[in-house]
Scaffold this active site. Structure first.
Site, PDB file in Angstrom:
ATOM      1  N   GLN A 108      -7.767  68.153  43.723  1.00 43.79           N
ATOM      2  CA  GLN A 108      -8.131  69.501  44.147  1.00 43.79           C
ATOM      3  C   GLN A 108      -9.115  70.201  43.216  1.00 43.79           C
ATOM      4  O   GLN A 108      -9.644  71.261  43.566  1.00 43.79           O
ATOM      5  CB  GLN A 108      -6.861  70.340  44.311  1.00 43.79           C
ATOM      6  CG  GLN A 108      -5.983  69.834  45.450  1.00 43.79           C
ATOM      7  CD  GLN A 108      -4.645  70.525  45.524  1.00 43.79           C
ATOM      8  OE1 GLN A 108      -3.651  70.036  45.024  1.00 43.79           O
ATOM      9  NE2 GLN A 108      -4.627  71.689  46.163  1.00 43.79           N
TER      10      GLN A 108
ATOM     11  N   HIS B  31      -0.289  62.726  42.886  1.00 42.51           N
ATOM     12  CA  HIS B  31      -0.330  64.055  43.493  1.00 42.51           C
ATOM     13  C   HIS B  31      -1.131  63.972  44.790  1.00 42.51           C
ATOM     14  O   HIS B  31      -2.284  64.396  44.864  1.00 42.51           O
ATOM     15  CB  HIS B  31      -0.966  65.060  42.527  1.00 42.51           C
ATOM     16  CG  HIS B  31      -0.758  66.490  42.931  1.00 42.51           C
ATOM     17  ND1 HIS B  31      -0.056  67.384  42.164  1.00 42.51           N
ATOM     18  CD2 HIS B  31      -1.165  67.188  44.018  1.00 42.51           C
ATOM     19  CE1 HIS B  31      -0.030  68.562  42.753  1.00 42.51           C
ATOM     20  NE2 HIS B  31      -0.704  68.469  43.890  1.00 42.51           N
TER      21      HIS B  31
ATOM     22  N   ASN C  38       4.579  63.937  43.174  1.00 37.13           N
ATOM     23  CA  ASN C  38       4.455  65.345  43.535  1.00 37.13           C
ATOM     24  C   ASN C  38       4.815  65.542  44.998  1.00 37.13           C
ATOM     25  O   ASN C  38       4.214  64.937  45.885  1.00 37.13           O
ATOM     26  CB  ASN C  38       3.023  65.835  43.305  1.00 37.13           C
ATOM     27  CG  ASN C  38       2.810  67.234  43.851  1.00 37.13           C
ATOM     28  OD1 ASN C  38       3.244  68.213  43.262  1.00 37.13           O
ATOM     29  ND2 ASN C  38       2.165  67.334  45.007  1.00 37.13           N
ATOM     30  N   GLU C  39       5.827  66.360  45.262  1.00 38.78           N
ATOM     31  CA  GLU C  39       6.207  66.782  46.612  1.00 38.78           C
ATOM     32  C   GLU C  39       6.214  65.624  47.610  1.00 38.78           C
ATOM     33  O   GLU C  39       5.534  65.663  48.647  1.00 38.78           O
ATOM     34  CB  GLU C  39       5.267  67.890  47.088  1.00 38.78           C
ATOM     35  CG  GLU C  39       5.312  69.128  46.208  1.00 38.78           C
ATOM     36  CD  GLU C  39       4.425  70.265  46.726  1.00 38.78           C
ATOM     37  OE1 GLU C  39       3.681  70.030  47.704  1.00 38.78           O
ATOM     38  OE2 GLU C  39       4.480  71.367  46.162  1.00 38.78           O
TER      39      GLU C  39
END
Length: 581
Positions: free
Chosen positions: A176, A274, A297-298
């Site tokens: 990101q 991620h 991540n998540e």
């Protein structure tokens, strides 16, 4: 008094007890916690205008004289790998380049093979170059950028301090912020392939791959103590699988990134996956100086079927045991979970309570029961998801207690009630096209009285601080591990359409952060919850998977890559610093 008046009075008292949270900034001392009882004395005095603005100077932590280590250095750690790897470097995939330009087609891991991955991904026509092509040397942040914004009138009134070992910092992720997606040996990930064709891509983003030194300089100038970032798998191992060559440029890059963080007086928190899974389809790198690691991540967002979650849980346990048992490393490791905390629509309705429990169980306990408690998968999973099976005793022993803390990204809450036909009927029909399957609950953002659950953002996030405190209590008392709030943040409504001065003055985001941090303090001191730290998402506006939402406490001009601090950054830092012993 009539009953209605008594009820209104009770509601007013309850509202006062919960407090109304508005933001403040610029505290150099703690706010007063007692009320004055003195009578006013009216008098005249000479009037003069006074300058209300003050200057905030850089308060970065001094550079350490020594660097603490938590594991063997890379060269020693690599000896524990079950396959031998070599180091190689590759070039860049630039617009118009094709595999034909490479002449080493006989080498399965050469330039031609690496280029062919980008060619086969169908991305040969995108724009991959930004402003920078080499690492930018940092410059000090001018004092003019560190001037406090005007103070808001209201603010938190708590009287608590954060524990001495409380972790405070900011977060970002490689996909990101880095850009440079096809430069210096990185191979394609799922994000480049499957992000919506109509959305902006991650090819340039914030150019952090070359601009990281300046970004860290800016964080240090604001007094940030921890910086959470991710290392893309496809940079370290472009050909993905164990035994394939390691990208030396990537190793050197992230070694320098970690050193830059440490030299600035901060501590790194590193996530190994991620959302940027390799397109080909785990990582290897710089473990000795990192105190906190996150494996996934998540995973709920990309692995929510039984086999996917089962694979994540086993993989996490394997990495955890390798880190602690084979490497004898002393840092802390966990995985990051996410769940918009499910609260019953009517807390006095048992059916709504059961629905909220099921919702949280399927999103959290699915991962957390085996990992944190060594318990079997929840019945809601075993009785609902196709292909679900029980973990055997050997698996439970291997997976159990393979996390040192509970990392959670608790952005907001959601109101939950049972599916209209009932949970049991919905869950029993596994082939049903019911959009509520497999949770089999209604999710909404209005409470039982029709009010929004909190102030709305541009995305799914609502400001829900009191539910956040309840969430922390739920996690602590259910899974019994220290809690790291590993992400939390708020994108203002249509912030990108505002003028620069209005983007900077983001008081609503300050309200979000300060109310949540206040509830962390209350959870610690009043509820006995061990919250070990909080990391704000995100330290800069970034690529939110092609969506317009801006979560950053810094903004960025995409044309010039110039950064600017927002008011919420000052507010958040001041709030924490004023409450540190």
């Amino acid at each position: 008094m009539r009953m209605a008046s008594i009820a209104a009075l009770g509601l007013a008292i309850a509202t006062q007890a919960q407090e109304i949270y508005l933001t403040t900034t610029g505290y150099t001392t703690r706010p007063q916690c007692t009320k004055s009882t003195a009578s006013p004395s009216y008098h005249f005095q000479p009037f003069s205008y006074s300058l209300k603005e003050t200057v905030r100077y850089a308060t970065s932590i001094p550079s350490p004289t020594t660097t603490k280590t938590y594991a063997p250095v890379y060269e020693d750690a690599a000896k524990h790998l079950r396959t031998t790897v070599s180091t190689s470097s590759w070039g860049n995939w630039l617009p118009g380049q094709t595999v034909i330009s490479a002449t080493d087609s006989s080498n399965p891991y050469g330039q031609a093979a690496w280029s062919s991955m980008w060619l086969n991904a169908g991305l040969q026509n995108y724009t991959t170059t930004g402003i920078f092509s080499t690492t930018v040397s940092p410059t000090p942040v001018p004092t003019s950028e560190l001037v406090l914004p005007p103070r808001d009138y209201f603010g938190p009134t708590d009287c608590y301090n954060f524990p001495d070992d409380f972790i405070f910092g900011v977060a970002g992720s490689a996909a990101q912020i880095e850009g440079a997606v096809a430069l210096e040996g990185r191979s394609p990930s799922l994000l480049e392939k499957f992000a919506s064709a109509s959305c902006p891509k991650d090819y340039v983003t914030d150019e952090n791959y070359f601009y990281y030194k300046q970004d860290i300089e800016r964080l240090a100038a604001m007094g940030v103590e921890y910086y959470s970032f991710s290392i893309p798998w496809t940079r370290i191992l472009p050909f993905v699988l164990p035994g394939t060559p390691v990208n030396k440029q990537a190793i050197d890059h992230y070694n320098d990134l970690i050193d830059t963080v440490l030299d600035a007086g901060m501590q790194p928190v590193v996530t190994m996956l991620h959302f940027d899974s390799p397109l080909v389809f785990v990582a290897s790198d710089n473990i000795d100086r990192v105190p906190i690691w996150v494996t996934f991540n998540e995973p709920l967002l990309y692995a929510f079927n039984f086999q996917g979650v089962d694979n994540v849980i086993h993989a996490h346990a394997q990495v955890y045991r390798f880190y602690h048992e084979e490497l004898k490393a002393t840092g802390k490791m966990s995985l990051k979970l996410n769940d918009n905390f499910g609260v019953p629509k009517n807390p006095k309705n048992n059916s709504d309570i059961d629905a909220a429990n099921r919702f949280n169980e399927m999103q959290l306990a699915f991962f957390a029961d085996p990992i944190f408690l060594g318990k079997q998968y929840p019945d809601s999973i075993l009785h609902t998801l196709p292909g679900a099976r029980q973990l055997n005793k050997t698996e439970l022993k291997f997976i159990g207690q393979t996390a040192d803390f509970f990392a959670i990204d608790p952005y907001t809450a959601t109101v939950v009630s049972p599916a209209d036909e009932g949970i049991t009927a919905c869950a029993a029909n596994k082939s049903s096209s019911n959009s509520l399957f497999p949770y089999c609950v209604n999710q909404e953002t209005k409470n039982v009285y029709g009010w929004n659950i909190g102030y709305r953002s541009e995305s799914y996030v609502y400001i829900t601080p009191t539910y956040f405190r309840e969430y922390l209590s739920y996690l602590w008392n259910t899974f019994r591990h220290p809690i790291l709030v590993s992400e939390f943040g708020f994108p203002l409504w249509k912030e990108s359409e505002k003028e620069l001065s209005d983007q900077r003055y983001d008081s609503t985001r300050s309200t979000y952060y300060l109310s949540y941090m206040s509830e962390i303090l209350r959870a610690i001191h009043e509820d006995g919850v061990h919250v070990m730290g909080a990391l704000a998402w995100s330290f800069i506006d970034n690529w939110e998977f092609g969506q317009p939402s801006q979560f950053g406490i810094q903004g960025v001009d995409p044309k010039s890559q110039e950064r600017f601090y927002k008011k919420s950054f000052f507010d958040l830092v001041d709030f924490v610093k004023a409450r540190q012993r």
